[in-house]
Design a protein around this motif. Sequence first.
Motif, mmCIF file in Angstrom:
data_model
loop_
_atom_site.group_PDB
_atom_site.id
_atom_site.type_symbol
_atom_site.label_atom_id
_atom_site.label_comp_id
_atom_site.label_asym_id
_atom_site.label_seq_id
_atom_site.Cartn_x
_atom_site.Cartn_y
_atom_site.Cartn_z
ATOM 1 N N VAL A 16 6.029 3.223 -11.832
ATOM 2 C CA VAL A 16 5.724 2.022 -11.046
ATOM 3 C C VAL A 16 5.730 2.350 -9.550
ATOM 4 O O VAL A 16 5.190 1.601 -8.752
ATOM 5 C CB VAL A 16 6.714 0.855 -11.299
ATOM 6 C CG1 VAL A 16 6.846 0.557 -12.778
ATOM 7 C CG2 VAL A 16 8.073 1.111 -10.689
ATOM 8 N N LEU A 17 6.345 3.463 -9.161
ATOM 9 C CA LEU A 17 6.366 3.826 -7.738
ATOM 10 C C LEU A 17 4.970 4.222 -7.296
ATOM 11 O O LEU A 17 4.254 4.896 -8.030
ATOM 12 C CB LEU A 17 7.335 4.996 -7.508
ATOM 13 C CG LEU A 17 8.812 4.677 -7.769
ATOM 14 C CD1 LEU A 17 9.633 5.954 -7.709
ATOM 15 C CD2 LEU A 17 9.326 3.681 -6.746
ATOM 16 N N PRO A 18 4.564 3.822 -6.080
ATOM 17 C CA PRO A 18 3.217 4.170 -5.628
ATOM 18 C C PRO A 18 3.077 5.682 -5.458
ATOM 19 O O PRO A 18 3.980 6.345 -4.961
ATOM 20 C CB PRO A 18 3.106 3.449 -4.280
ATOM 21 C CG PRO A 18 4.510 3.242 -3.831
ATOM 22 C CD PRO A 18 5.338 3.081 -5.067
ATOM 23 N N LEU A 63 10.822 -9.211 4.659
ATOM 24 C CA LEU A 63 11.891 -8.962 3.702
ATOM 25 C C LEU A 63 13.236 -9.038 4.415
ATOM 26 O O LEU A 63 13.414 -8.456 5.487
ATOM 27 C CB LEU A 63 11.724 -7.569 3.070
ATOM 28 C CG LEU A 63 10.560 -7.438 2.089
ATOM 29 C CD1 LEU A 63 10.258 -5.983 1.834
ATOM 30 C CD2 LEU A 63 10.888 -8.148 0.790
ATOM 31 N N PRO A 88 4.922 -6.939 5.293
ATOM 32 C CA PRO A 88 6.137 -6.566 6.025
ATOM 33 C C PRO A 88 6.094 -5.146 6.589
ATOM 34 O O PRO A 88 6.704 -4.867 7.617
ATOM 35 C CB PRO A 88 7.249 -6.730 4.995
ATOM 36 C CG PRO A 88 6.596 -6.856 3.679
ATOM 37 C CD PRO A 88 5.195 -7.304 3.894
ATOM 38 N N GLN A 89 5.350 -4.265 5.919
ATOM 39 C CA GLN A 89 5.284 -2.889 6.417
ATOM 40 C C GLN A 89 4.618 -2.819 7.801
ATOM 41 O O GLN A 89 4.896 -1.917 8.593
ATOM 42 C CB GLN A 89 4.554 -1.972 5.424
ATOM 43 C CG GLN A 89 3.064 -2.235 5.235
ATOM 44 C CD GLN A 89 2.779 -3.422 4.321
ATOM 45 O OE1 GLN A 89 3.667 -4.193 3.959
ATOM 46 N NE2 GLN A 89 1.517 -3.610 3.967
ATOM 47 N N ARG B 27 7.506 3.338 1.800
ATOM 48 C CA ARG B 27 6.399 2.737 1.070
ATOM 49 C C ARG B 27 6.851 2.296 -0.327
ATOM 50 O O ARG B 27 6.511 1.221 -0.798
ATOM 51 C CB ARG B 27 5.266 3.774 0.953
ATOM 52 C CG ARG B 27 3.898 3.217 0.670
ATOM 53 C CD ARG B 27 2.821 4.184 1.131
ATOM 54 N NE ARG B 27 3.062 5.526 0.623
ATOM 55 C CZ ARG B 27 2.525 6.029 -0.488
ATOM 56 N NH1 ARG B 27 1.703 5.302 -1.213
ATOM 57 N NH2 ARG B 27 2.768 7.260 -0.864
ATOM 58 N N MET B 28 7.672 3.153 -0.967
ATOM 59 C CA MET B 28 8.165 2.819 -2.308
ATOM 60 C C MET B 28 9.060 1.587 -2.277
ATOM 61 O O MET B 28 8.949 0.709 -3.129
ATOM 62 C CB MET B 28 8.954 4.005 -2.883
ATOM 63 C CG MET B 28 8.073 5.172 -3.293
ATOM 64 S SD MET B 28 9.087 6.596 -3.774
ATOM 65 C CE MET B 28 7.793 7.658 -4.472
ATOM 66 N N LEU B 30 9.167 -0.881 -0.084
ATOM 67 C CA LEU B 30 8.383 -2.095 0.173
ATOM 68 C C LEU B 30 7.565 -2.479 -1.059
ATOM 69 O O LEU B 30 7.434 -3.656 -1.387
ATOM 70 C CB LEU B 30 7.465 -1.896 1.381
ATOM 71 C CG LEU B 30 8.188 -1.838 2.727
ATOM 72 C CD1 LEU B 30 7.248 -1.355 3.824
ATOM 73 C CD2 LEU B 30 8.750 -3.202 3.096
ATOM 74 N N HIS B 31 7.032 -1.463 -1.750
ATOM 75 C CA HIS B 31 6.248 -1.738 -2.948
ATOM 76 C C HIS B 31 7.115 -2.427 -4.008
ATOM 77 O O HIS B 31 6.720 -3.431 -4.598
ATOM 78 C CB HIS B 31 5.674 -0.437 -3.507
ATOM 79 C CG HIS B 31 4.883 -0.607 -4.764
ATOM 80 N ND1 HIS B 31 3.559 -0.942 -4.765
ATOM 81 C CD2 HIS B 31 5.244 -0.519 -6.073
ATOM 82 C CE1 HIS B 31 3.129 -1.044 -6.018
ATOM 83 N NE2 HIS B 31 4.129 -0.784 -6.823
#
Lengths: 199, 199
Positions: A16-18, A63, A88-89, B27-28, B30-31
Amino acid sequence: MAFSPLMRELMDALRVLPGVGQKSAQRMALHLLERNRVGGQRMAQAIQSALDRVGHCQRCRALSEDEICALCLDERRDNSQLCVVQGPQDIFAIEQTGYRGRYFVLRGLLSPLDGLGPESIGIPQLLQRIADEGFAEVILATNPTVEGEATAHYIAQSLQDNGILVSRLAHGMPLGGELDTVDGGTLTHALAGRKAMEL
Amino acid sequence: MAFSPLMRELMDALRVLPGVGQKSAQRMALHLLERNRVGGQRMAQAIQSALDRVGHCQRCRALSEDEICALCLDERRDNSQLCVVQGPQDIFAIEQTGYRGRYFVLRGLLSPLDGLGPESIGIPQLLQRIADEGFAEVILATNPTVEGEATAHYIAQSLQDNGILVSRLAHGMPLGGELDTVDGGTLTHALAGRKAMEL
Protein backbone atom coordinates in the motif's frame (compact mmCIF):
# COMPACT_ATOMS: atom_id res chain seq x y z
CA MET A 1 8.03 -22.28 -2.56
CA ALA A 2 5.09 -20.32 -1.22
CA PHE A 3 5.74 -17.81 1.54
CA SER A 4 4.01 -18.55 4.82
CA PRO A 5 0.57 -16.90 5.15
CA LEU A 6 1.74 -14.20 7.57
CA MET A 7 4.74 -13.34 5.39
CA ARG A 8 2.50 -13.11 2.34
CA GLU A 9 0.07 -10.88 4.19
CA LEU A 10 2.94 -8.65 5.36
CA MET A 11 4.31 -8.31 1.81
CA ASP A 12 0.87 -7.54 0.40
CA ALA A 13 0.23 -5.01 3.14
CA LEU A 14 3.55 -3.20 2.53
CA ARG A 15 2.51 -2.64 -1.08
CA VAL A 16 0.00 0.00 0.00
CA LEU A 17 3.03 2.30 0.38
CA PRO A 18 3.57 4.51 -2.67
CA GLY A 19 6.40 3.33 -4.92
CA VAL A 20 6.62 -0.12 -3.31
CA GLY A 21 6.23 -3.04 -5.71
CA GLN A 22 6.43 -6.77 -5.13
CA LYS A 23 10.22 -6.98 -5.02
CA SER A 24 10.63 -4.04 -2.61
CA ALA A 25 7.86 -5.36 -0.39
CA GLN A 26 9.65 -8.72 -0.17
CA ARG A 27 12.93 -7.02 0.69
CA MET A 28 11.22 -4.84 3.31
CA ALA A 29 9.41 -7.77 4.94
CA LEU A 30 12.61 -9.83 5.17
CA HIS A 31 14.51 -6.82 6.50
CA LEU A 32 11.94 -6.19 9.24
CA LEU A 33 11.78 -9.84 10.31
CA GLU A 34 15.39 -10.79 9.88
CA ARG A 35 17.37 -7.66 10.73
CA ASN A 36 15.31 -5.04 12.50
CA ARG A 37 12.48 -6.35 14.62
CA VAL A 38 12.81 -3.44 17.04
CA GLY A 39 12.40 -0.99 14.16
CA GLY A 40 9.45 -2.98 12.85
CA GLN A 41 7.78 -2.84 16.24
CA ARG A 42 8.32 0.90 16.38
CA MET A 43 6.90 1.27 12.88
CA ALA A 44 3.75 -0.74 13.62
CA GLN A 45 3.14 1.37 16.71
CA ALA A 46 3.86 4.67 14.93
CA ILE A 47 1.41 3.83 12.14
CA GLN A 48 -1.23 2.77 14.65
CA SER A 49 -0.82 5.89 16.81
CA ALA A 50 -0.87 8.20 13.81
CA LEU A 51 -3.98 6.53 12.37
CA ASP A 52 -5.73 6.67 15.72
CA ARG A 53 -4.89 10.22 16.60
CA VAL A 54 -3.94 12.29 13.54
CA GLY A 55 -6.96 13.96 12.00
CA HIS A 56 -7.42 17.28 10.28
CA CYS A 57 -7.06 20.79 11.68
CA GLN A 58 -10.52 22.34 11.86
CA ARG A 59 -9.20 25.65 10.65
CA CYS A 60 -6.79 24.88 7.79
CA ARG A 61 -7.66 21.18 7.18
CA ALA A 62 -4.00 20.11 7.27
CA LEU A 63 -3.09 16.87 9.06
CA SER A 64 -2.94 17.46 12.80
CA GLU A 65 -3.43 15.52 15.99
CA ASP A 66 -4.91 18.60 17.66
CA GLU A 67 -8.21 20.25 16.87
CA ILE A 68 -6.33 23.35 15.70
CA CYS A 69 -2.81 22.74 14.34
CA ALA A 70 0.38 24.37 15.59
CA LEU A 71 0.68 26.50 12.47
CA CYS A 72 -2.83 27.94 12.85
CA LEU A 73 -2.18 28.64 16.54
CA ASP A 74 1.13 30.36 15.85
CA GLU A 75 0.49 34.05 16.60
CA ARG A 76 3.67 35.25 14.92
CA ARG A 77 2.35 34.42 11.46
CA ASP A 78 0.96 36.96 9.01
CA ASN A 79 -2.85 37.08 9.23
CA SER A 80 -3.23 39.11 6.05
CA GLN A 81 -2.31 36.30 3.62
CA LEU A 82 -4.02 32.97 2.99
CA CYS A 83 -2.39 30.38 0.75
CA VAL A 84 -4.77 27.76 -0.69
CA VAL A 85 -3.12 24.42 -1.53
CA GLN A 86 -4.53 21.16 -2.80
CA GLY A 87 -2.90 18.78 -0.32
CA PRO A 88 -1.09 18.84 3.03
CA GLN A 89 2.23 17.95 1.42
CA ASP A 90 2.14 21.29 -0.44
CA ILE A 91 2.33 23.18 2.85
CA PHE A 92 5.84 21.86 3.38
CA ALA A 93 6.86 22.94 -0.10
CA ILE A 94 5.48 26.47 0.37
CA GLU A 95 7.00 26.78 3.84
CA GLN A 96 10.43 26.31 2.29
CA THR A 97 9.98 29.50 0.26
CA GLY A 98 9.85 31.61 3.42
CA TYR A 99 6.08 32.27 3.21
CA ARG A 100 4.74 32.95 6.71
CA GLY A 101 1.02 33.57 6.16
CA ARG A 102 -1.89 31.22 6.79
CA TYR A 103 -2.98 28.12 4.86
CA PHE A 104 -6.10 26.33 3.70
CA VAL A 105 -5.91 22.76 2.38
CA LEU A 106 -8.53 21.80 -0.22
CA ARG A 107 -7.70 18.09 -0.03
CA GLY A 108 -8.52 17.53 -3.68
CA LEU A 109 -9.41 19.48 -6.80
CA LEU A 110 -12.67 20.08 -8.62
CA SER A 111 -13.32 17.15 -10.91
CA PRO A 112 -16.98 16.90 -11.99
CA LEU A 113 -16.39 13.59 -13.79
CA ASP A 114 -15.20 12.02 -10.52
CA GLY A 115 -18.11 13.58 -8.64
CA LEU A 116 -15.85 16.06 -6.85
CA GLY A 117 -17.75 19.33 -6.56
CA PRO A 118 -17.03 22.44 -4.47
CA GLU A 119 -18.42 20.84 -1.28
CA SER A 120 -16.18 17.76 -1.56
CA ILE A 121 -13.03 19.88 -1.53
CA GLY A 122 -14.15 22.27 1.20
CA ILE A 123 -14.75 25.41 -0.85
CA PRO A 124 -17.71 26.50 1.33
CA GLN A 125 -15.46 26.31 4.43
CA LEU A 126 -12.77 28.24 2.55
CA LEU A 127 -15.18 31.03 1.61
CA GLN A 128 -16.56 31.14 5.15
CA ARG A 129 -13.08 31.40 6.58
CA ILE A 130 -12.14 34.19 4.17
CA ALA A 131 -15.31 36.05 5.13
CA ASP A 132 -14.60 35.57 8.85
CA GLU A 133 -10.89 36.35 9.01
CA GLY A 134 -10.53 39.32 6.66
CA PHE A 135 -7.44 38.35 4.63
CA ALA A 136 -5.99 41.04 2.36
CA GLU A 137 -4.71 38.46 -0.15
CA VAL A 138 -5.65 34.92 -1.11
CA ILE A 139 -2.89 33.07 -2.98
CA LEU A 140 -4.21 30.17 -5.05
CA ALA A 141 -1.35 27.66 -5.09
CA THR A 142 -3.03 24.65 -6.70
CA ASN A 143 -0.83 22.79 -9.20
CA PRO A 144 -0.72 24.16 -12.77
CA THR A 145 -2.73 21.24 -14.17
CA VAL A 146 -6.14 21.35 -15.87
CA GLU A 147 -7.95 20.54 -12.60
CA GLY A 148 -5.71 22.87 -10.60
CA GLU A 149 -6.37 25.78 -12.95
CA ALA A 150 -10.11 25.08 -13.02
CA THR A 151 -10.24 24.96 -9.22
CA ALA A 152 -8.27 28.21 -8.90
CA HIS A 153 -10.54 29.83 -11.45
CA TYR A 154 -13.66 28.71 -9.59
CA ILE A 155 -12.38 30.09 -6.28
CA ALA A 156 -11.26 33.35 -7.88
CA GLN A 157 -14.73 33.81 -9.36
CA SER A 158 -16.38 33.13 -6.02
CA LEU A 159 -14.26 35.86 -4.46
CA GLN A 160 -14.45 38.46 -7.19
CA ASP A 161 -16.88 40.79 -5.44
CA ASN A 162 -15.13 40.73 -2.06
CA GLY A 163 -12.42 43.30 -2.80
CA ILE A 164 -9.71 40.80 -1.82
CA LEU A 165 -6.55 40.48 -3.89
CA VAL A 166 -6.64 36.99 -5.39
CA SER A 167 -3.30 35.83 -6.82
CA ARG A 168 -1.88 32.75 -8.50
CA LEU A 169 1.68 31.37 -8.48
CA ALA A 170 3.73 32.62 -11.45
CA HIS A 171 4.35 30.27 -14.35
CA GLY A 172 7.63 30.32 -16.22
CA MET A 173 11.00 28.71 -16.70
CA PRO A 174 12.15 26.57 -13.75
CA LEU A 175 15.55 27.68 -12.39
CA GLY A 176 18.29 25.74 -14.17
CA GLY A 177 15.88 24.76 -16.95
CA GLU A 178 16.83 24.77 -20.61
CA LEU A 179 14.80 26.43 -23.34
CA ASP A 180 14.97 23.45 -25.66
CA THR A 181 13.76 20.95 -23.09
CA VAL A 182 10.97 22.93 -21.45
CA ASP A 183 7.47 22.31 -22.82
CA GLY A 184 5.77 24.81 -25.13
CA GLY A 185 3.05 25.82 -22.68
CA THR A 186 5.58 26.76 -20.02
CA LEU A 187 7.66 28.71 -22.52
CA THR A 188 4.56 30.57 -23.72
CA HIS A 189 3.82 31.58 -20.12
CA ALA A 190 7.46 32.54 -19.53
CA LEU A 191 7.50 34.77 -22.61
CA ALA A 192 4.11 36.37 -21.87
CA GLY A 193 5.17 37.05 -18.28
CA ARG A 194 8.60 38.49 -19.15
CA LYS A 195 9.90 41.27 -16.92
CA ALA A 196 12.17 44.25 -17.46
CA MET A 197 15.64 43.41 -16.13
CA GLU A 198 16.72 45.30 -13.06
CA LEU A 199 20.29 46.48 -13.49
CA MET B 1 6.65 24.48 9.77
CA ALA B 2 7.42 21.58 12.03
CA PHE B 3 5.43 18.39 11.56
CA SER B 4 3.30 17.36 14.52
CA PRO B 5 5.03 14.94 16.94
CA LEU B 6 3.09 11.87 15.78
CA MET B 7 3.74 12.68 12.12
CA ARG B 8 7.44 13.10 12.83
CA GLU B 9 7.55 9.81 14.71
CA LEU B 10 5.75 8.06 11.84
CA MET B 11 8.21 9.47 9.27
CA ASP B 12 11.22 8.50 11.41
CA ALA B 13 9.80 5.03 11.95
CA LEU B 14 9.20 4.45 8.23
CA ARG B 15 12.89 5.08 7.60
CA VAL B 16 13.78 1.71 9.11
CA LEU B 17 12.61 0.24 5.79
CA PRO B 18 15.49 -0.44 3.39
CA GLY B 19 15.80 2.17 0.63
CA VAL B 20 13.49 4.68 2.33
CA GLY B 21 14.98 8.14 2.92
CA GLN B 22 13.50 11.28 4.39
CA LYS B 23 11.58 12.34 1.31
CA SER B 24 10.07 8.89 0.66
CA ALA B 25 9.14 8.54 4.33
CA GLN B 26 7.31 11.88 4.18
CA ARG B 27 5.45 10.82 1.04
CA MET B 28 4.55 7.45 2.59
CA ALA B 29 3.30 9.01 5.83
CA LEU B 30 1.10 11.52 3.99
CA HIS B 31 -0.17 8.78 1.69
CA LEU B 32 -1.17 6.56 4.62
CA LEU B 33 -2.89 9.34 6.54
CA GLU B 34 -4.45 11.22 3.66
CA ARG B 35 -5.33 8.57 1.10
CA ASN B 36 -5.25 5.07 2.49
CA ARG B 37 -6.03 4.73 6.18
CA VAL B 38 -7.54 1.30 5.64
CA GLY B 39 -4.30 0.15 4.02
CA GLY B 40 -2.30 1.71 6.83
CA GLN B 41 -4.36 -0.12 9.41
CA ARG B 42 -3.84 -3.39 7.56
CA MET B 43 -0.11 -2.71 7.37
CA ALA B 44 0.25 -1.95 11.09
CA GLN B 45 -1.57 -5.18 11.91
CA ALA B 46 0.38 -7.26 9.40
CA ILE B 47 3.69 -6.03 10.80
CA GLN B 48 2.56 -6.69 14.36
CA SER B 49 1.26 -10.20 13.58
CA ALA B 50 4.39 -11.11 11.66
CA LEU B 51 6.66 -9.83 14.43
CA ASP B 52 4.67 -11.66 17.08
CA ARG B 53 4.37 -14.96 15.29
CA VAL B 54 7.02 -15.40 12.59
CA GLY B 55 10.12 -17.04 13.97
CA HIS B 56 12.58 -19.47 12.43
CA CYS B 57 12.05 -23.03 11.26
CA GLN B 58 13.89 -25.35 13.64
CA ARG B 59 15.10 -27.52 10.80
CA CYS B 60 16.18 -25.11 8.03
CA ARG B 61 16.25 -21.82 9.99
CA ALA B 62 14.19 -19.97 7.34
CA LEU B 63 11.49 -17.56 8.49
CA SER B 64 8.38 -19.46 9.48
CA GLU B 65 5.43 -19.11 11.79
CA ASP B 66 5.46 -22.85 12.43
CA GLU B 67 8.08 -24.83 14.30
CA ILE B 68 8.90 -26.68 11.07
CA CYS B 69 8.25 -24.74 7.86
CA ALA B 70 6.07 -25.90 4.96
CA LEU B 71 9.08 -26.53 2.75
CA CYS B 72 10.76 -28.82 5.30
CA LEU B 73 7.47 -30.69 5.80
CA ASP B 74 6.91 -31.13 2.06
CA GLU B 75 7.47 -34.85 1.43
CA ARG B 76 7.65 -34.48 -2.34
CA ARG B 77 11.03 -32.75 -2.13
CA ASP B 78 14.36 -34.41 -2.83
CA ASN B 79 15.99 -35.52 0.43
CA SER B 80 19.35 -36.21 -1.17
CA GLN B 81 20.34 -32.57 -1.71
CA LEU B 82 20.89 -29.78 0.81
CA CYS B 83 21.41 -26.21 -0.37
CA VAL B 84 23.14 -23.93 2.15
CA VAL B 85 22.30 -20.22 1.76
CA GLN B 86 23.27 -17.19 3.79
CA GLY B 87 19.83 -15.63 4.22
CA PRO B 88 16.14 -16.51 3.86
CA GLN B 89 15.75 -14.28 0.81
CA ASP B 90 18.17 -16.57 -1.07
CA ILE B 91 15.72 -19.46 -0.80
CA PHE B 92 13.30 -17.61 -3.07
CA ALA B 93 16.05 -16.99 -5.61
CA ILE B 94 17.14 -20.64 -5.64
CA GLU B 95 13.52 -21.89 -5.83
CA GLN B 96 13.13 -20.02 -9.11
CA THR B 97 15.82 -22.19 -10.67
CA GLY B 98 13.69 -25.30 -10.25
CA TYR B 99 15.80 -26.76 -7.40
CA ARG B 100 13.60 -29.04 -5.28
CA GLY B 101 15.95 -30.30 -2.58
CA ARG B 102 16.24 -29.17 1.04
CA TYR B 103 17.68 -25.95 2.49
CA PHE B 104 19.68 -24.67 5.41
CA VAL B 105 19.87 -20.94 6.18
CA LEU B 106 23.07 -19.75 7.85
CA ARG B 107 21.65 -16.31 8.65
CA GLY B 108 25.03 -14.62 8.29
CA LEU B 109 28.56 -15.34 7.15
CA LEU B 110 31.79 -15.99 9.03
CA SER B 111 33.33 -12.66 9.92
CA PRO B 112 35.90 -12.93 12.71
CA LEU B 113 36.38 -9.15 12.86
CA ASP B 114 32.68 -8.71 13.65
CA GLY B 115 32.81 -11.53 16.18
CA LEU B 116 30.82 -13.89 13.93
CA GLY B 117 32.25 -17.38 14.36
CA PRO B 118 30.86 -20.76 13.28
CA GLU B 119 28.43 -20.91 16.23
CA SER B 120 26.87 -17.51 15.42
CA ILE B 121 25.86 -18.64 11.95
CA GLY B 122 24.64 -22.08 12.93
CA ILE B 123 27.41 -24.24 11.48
CA PRO B 124 27.20 -26.79 14.36
CA GLN B 125 23.45 -27.25 13.63
CA LEU B 126 24.24 -27.58 9.92
CA LEU B 127 26.84 -30.30 10.53
CA GLN B 128 24.51 -32.10 12.92
CA ARG B 129 21.70 -32.01 10.37
CA ILE B 130 23.97 -33.34 7.61
CA ALA B 131 25.09 -36.15 9.93
CA ASP B 132 21.47 -36.97 10.84
CA GLU B 133 19.78 -36.81 7.46
CA GLY B 134 22.31 -38.46 5.15
CA PHE B 135 22.37 -36.06 2.19
CA ALA B 136 24.23 -37.20 -0.91
CA GLU B 137 25.18 -33.65 -1.88
CA VAL B 138 25.61 -30.33 -0.05
CA ILE B 139 25.46 -27.29 -2.34
CA LEU B 140 27.15 -24.24 -0.82
CA ALA B 141 25.26 -21.28 -2.27
CA THR B 142 26.70 -18.41 -0.24
CA ASN B 143 27.35 -15.25 -2.27
CA PRO B 144 30.66 -15.08 -4.18
CA THR B 145 32.11 -12.44 -1.83
CA VAL B 146 35.17 -12.74 0.41
CA GLU B 147 33.06 -13.73 3.43
CA GLY B 148 30.85 -15.99 1.32
CA GLU B 149 33.86 -17.85 -0.08
CA ALA B 150 35.50 -18.13 3.35
CA THR B 151 32.31 -19.51 4.85
CA ALA B 152 31.87 -22.03 2.02
CA HIS B 153 35.50 -23.06 2.40
CA TYR B 154 35.11 -23.56 6.15
CA ILE B 155 32.01 -25.72 5.70
CA ALA B 156 33.62 -27.75 2.91
CA GLN B 157 36.63 -28.45 5.14
CA SER B 158 34.38 -29.53 8.01
CA LEU B 159 32.69 -32.03 5.68
CA GLN B 160 35.74 -33.36 3.84
CA ASP B 161 35.94 -36.69 5.61
CA ASN B 162 32.22 -37.50 5.35
CA GLY B 163 32.19 -38.82 1.81
CA ILE B 164 29.50 -36.30 0.85
CA LEU B 165 29.70 -34.45 -2.45
CA VAL B 166 30.19 -30.78 -1.54
CA SER B 167 29.58 -28.38 -4.43
CA ARG B 168 29.60 -24.64 -5.04
CA LEU B 169 27.60 -22.54 -7.51
CA ALA B 170 29.44 -22.00 -10.81
CA HIS B 171 31.06 -18.65 -11.45
CA GLY B 172 31.10 -17.16 -14.92
CA MET B 173 29.55 -14.69 -17.29
CA PRO B 174 26.00 -13.63 -16.37
CA LEU B 175 23.51 -14.29 -19.21
CA GLY B 176 23.26 -11.21 -21.39
CA GLY B 177 26.52 -9.85 -19.92
CA GLU B 178 29.17 -8.20 -22.06
CA LEU B 179 32.85 -9.14 -21.99
CA ASP B 180 34.05 -5.56 -21.79
CA THR B 181 31.85 -4.61 -18.83
CA VAL B 182 32.23 -7.72 -16.67
CA ASP B 183 34.91 -7.53 -13.97
CA GLY B 184 38.28 -9.29 -14.34
CA GLY B 185 37.69 -11.82 -11.56
CA THR B 186 34.45 -13.03 -13.13
CA LEU B 187 36.05 -13.28 -16.56
CA THR B 188 38.97 -15.26 -15.12
CA HIS B 189 36.50 -17.74 -13.58
CA ALA B 190 34.52 -17.90 -16.82
CA LEU B 191 37.64 -18.69 -18.84
CA ALA B 192 38.99 -21.24 -16.36
CA GLY B 193 35.59 -22.96 -16.22
CA ARG B 194 35.05 -23.07 -20.01
CA LYS B 195 33.23 -26.07 -21.42
CA ALA B 196 33.32 -27.92 -24.71
CA MET B 197 30.38 -26.84 -26.84
CA GLU B 198 27.72 -29.44 -27.44
CA LEU B 199 26.69 -29.42 -31.08
